[in-house]
Design an enzyme around this catalytic site. Structure first.
Site, PDB file in Angstrom:
ATOM      1  N   HIS A 140       0.866  -1.180   0.000  1.00 55.83           N
ATOM      2  CA  HIS A 140       0.000   0.000   0.000  1.00 55.83           C
ATOM      3  C   HIS A 140       0.901   1.228   0.000  1.00 55.83           C
ATOM      4  O   HIS A 140       2.014   1.210   0.519  1.00 55.83           O
ATOM      5  CB  HIS A 140      -0.875  -0.038   1.265  1.00 55.83           C
ATOM      6  CG  HIS A 140      -1.971   0.976   1.308  1.00 55.83           C
ATOM      7  ND1 HIS A 140      -1.741   2.306   1.595  1.00 55.83           N
ATOM      8  CD2 HIS A 140      -3.311   0.866   1.125  1.00 55.83           C
ATOM      9  CE1 HIS A 140      -2.892   2.959   1.595  1.00 55.83           C
ATOM     10  NE2 HIS A 140      -3.868   2.101   1.304  1.00 55.83           N
ATOM     11  N   ASP A 217       2.874  -4.323   7.914  1.00 50.73           N
ATOM     12  CA  ASP A 217       1.579  -3.702   7.656  1.00 50.73           C
ATOM     13  C   ASP A 217       0.525  -4.772   7.910  1.00 50.73           C
ATOM     14  O   ASP A 217       0.340  -5.688   7.113  1.00 50.73           O
ATOM     15  CB  ASP A 217       1.509  -3.200   6.213  1.00 50.73           C
ATOM     16  CG  ASP A 217       0.105  -2.738   5.822  1.00 50.73           C
ATOM     17  OD1 ASP A 217      -0.756  -2.611   6.713  1.00 50.73           O
ATOM     18  OD2 ASP A 217      -0.131  -2.513   4.620  1.00 50.73           O
ATOM     19  N   LYS A 243     -10.849  -0.620   9.999  1.00 48.83           N
ATOM     20  CA  LYS A 243     -10.923  -1.843   9.189  1.00 48.83           C
ATOM     21  C   LYS A 243     -11.262  -3.064  10.048  1.00 48.83           C
ATOM     22  O   LYS A 243     -11.473  -4.151   9.509  1.00 48.83           O
ATOM     23  CB  LYS A 243      -9.614  -2.069   8.446  1.00 48.83           C
ATOM     24  CG  LYS A 243      -9.271  -0.973   7.433  1.00 48.83           C
ATOM     25  CD  LYS A 243      -7.981  -1.262   6.708  1.00 48.83           C
ATOM     26  CE  LYS A 243      -7.499  -0.088   5.865  1.00 48.83           C
ATOM     27  NZ  LYS A 243      -8.388   0.221   4.733  1.00 48.83           N
ATOM     28  N   CYS A 383      -4.816   2.481  -3.771  1.00 49.64           N
ATOM     29  CA  CYS A 383      -3.583   3.002  -3.153  1.00 49.64           C
ATOM     30  C   CYS A 383      -2.449   1.992  -3.257  1.00 49.64           C
ATOM     31  O   CYS A 383      -1.639   1.837  -2.342  1.00 49.64           O
ATOM     32  CB  CYS A 383      -3.813   3.390  -1.693  1.00 49.64           C
ATOM     33  SG  CYS A 383      -5.136   4.592  -1.452  1.00 49.64           S
TER      34      CYS A 383
END
Length: 427
Positions: A140, A217, A243, A383
């Site tokens: 990302h 991540d 999320k 993204c």
């Protein structure tokens, strides 16, 4: 009660899903962008404002004490969700404004260490010309860009893992990609476009062999998988509340306690300083307070703790099993004529995030056609432009599932996509 009946009862806890879009019952398949919130999370944020709203760690009155307790209890819940429990009083969770903020905090702090800030202990994070930062093509932009900028500021070289034909990170190349000059490895746990789960173990092992710091991540893994940061042995990890069924505006940075203690601060202001002077440098507080300058989004953090509790009460293994069923249905998109899945075509080692390309139809047109049937999906490059270039496209459509989705909803999407090319008269 069957598994599907049980998860139907879970779905009923999400008030936003009880509506129609363009005359159709809402099918929400955009949870990789942001998940919906159960009633308990919505109520927790509202209840905080109604009953105990006050500044945390900065008042002696009763409301301040109650809000501080709720704030720190939320930290403990988040830690339990990902097994980030150090010794009592030595927390490993830092609150931020989001995963992007967490990753930028790290990149800024590493840059500060490179300037000599933080003393001798912080030099383990310092980067200079000749050093290397390693990412992957699957990242990302919130991973790629902060560390790309860090490389430019410090003179370090940015390197990356390549991907296989399905968009999986080629973890078996770790011994050659990560060298003795590598100081930082920032890598995705689950691709936000491909849904592919990265084989982290060989990457972490090689990074630690050469003394490099591993930054994970975890945005797309924590809401969907049973995650244990201690078992993974990563040094830092970042993810977002919104999320994982929590509020927007809240993120988390996990760090091994000894690393957080050595890391210099990245933001400065109230509540992160022990002693401030006019004529000499300040003395900063121990982590996590050192990294939490200013007023925090306390109500949202408290609600994020409720979201973590909510997930743990369901059980992440059960979440995984349910979503695996949805994943298998979504992968039937690959059986539709003219549709290509950008990611693994099999359900193993992936989550229910499925990006796809419809030959001859622009993703935005696909998205509008799907939306007209009450189905919400993502369109664009998500993204993550490098991974799209890897597949030879600029943008795609992306369906992403959550605990509130059913196999029937996944089939509705497949049926809708099957009608796209005929609608646009593409042969």
């Amino acid at each position: 009660m069957s598994v599907l009946d049980e998860f139907e009862s879970i779905r009923q806890q999400f008030p936003i899903l009880d509506q129609q879009i363009h005359g159709h019952p809402l099918v929400y398949l955009d949870s990789a962008a942001t998940s919906q919130k159960p009633e308990s999370v919505i109520e927790a944020e509202s209840e905080f404002y109604r009953t105990i709203n006050a500044g945390v760690h900065r008042g002696a009155h009763e409301l301040a004490a109650r809000s501080t307790v709720a704030f720190e209890e939320s930290r403990a819940k988040i830690a339990r969700l990902v097994n980030a429990n150090a010794q009592e009083g030595e927390e490993e969770i830092v609150f931020t404004a989001g995963a992007t903020a967490s990753l930028n905090l790290l990149a800024t702090a590493f840059g500060n260490a490179s300037l000599g800030q933080g003393g001798a202990a912080a030099q383990r994070f310092a980067l200079h010309a000749g050093d290397e930062i390693v990412v992957s093509k699957a990242e990302h932009h919130s991973v790629l860009l902060p560390f790309q900028e860090l490389a430019q500021r410090t003179g370090a070289t940015l390197k990356w893992f390549d991907l296989d034909d399905e968009g999986r990170v080629l973890a078996d190349t770790a011994s050659t990609v990560i060298t003795a000059q590598t100081k930082v490895v920032a890598i995705t746990h689950v691709g936000n476009t491909t849904g592919a789960i990265t084989n982290i173990a060989p990457i972490v092992k090689r990074a630690h062999e050469v003394g490099a710091i591993v930054v994970l991540d975890a945005c797309q893994s924590v809401p969907h998988l049973a995650v244990d940061f201690h078992a993974l042995d990563v040094d830092f990890a970042a993810w977002s509340a919104h999320k994982m069924y929590g509020p927007t505006g809240v993120g988390f940075l996990y760090g091994k306690r000894e690393l957080l203690e050595a890391l210099p601060p990245a933001n400065f202001g109230g509540s992160m300083v022990e002693l401030a002077f006019m004529d000499k440098p300040a003395q900063y507080m121990a982590p996590p307070a050192r990294f939490e300058a200013g007023t925090q989004p306390v109500a949202q953090i408290v609600a994020a703790g409720v979201a973590a509790d909510w997930l743990m009460n369901i059980g992440m293994e059960r979440v995984e099993a349910h979503e695996a069923m949805i994943t298998r249905e979504l992968l039937k998109l690959g059986e539709v004529e003219g549709v290509r899945i950008l990611g693994p075509n099999s359900p193993e080692q992936r989550i229910g995030t499925v990006a796809f390309d419809v030959a001859g139809v622009h993703p935005h047109d696909v998205g509008q056609f799907i939306d007209a049937q009450g189905i919400a999906i993502r369109v664009g490059h998500h993204c993550a432009q490098p991974v799209h270039r890897h597949f030879g496209v600029f943008a795609s459509n992306r369906a992403s599932s959550a605990v509130y989705n059913s196999p029937q909803e996944a089939q509705q999407l497949v049926d809708a996509v099957a009608g796209v090319r005929a609608f646009f008269r593409v042969k």
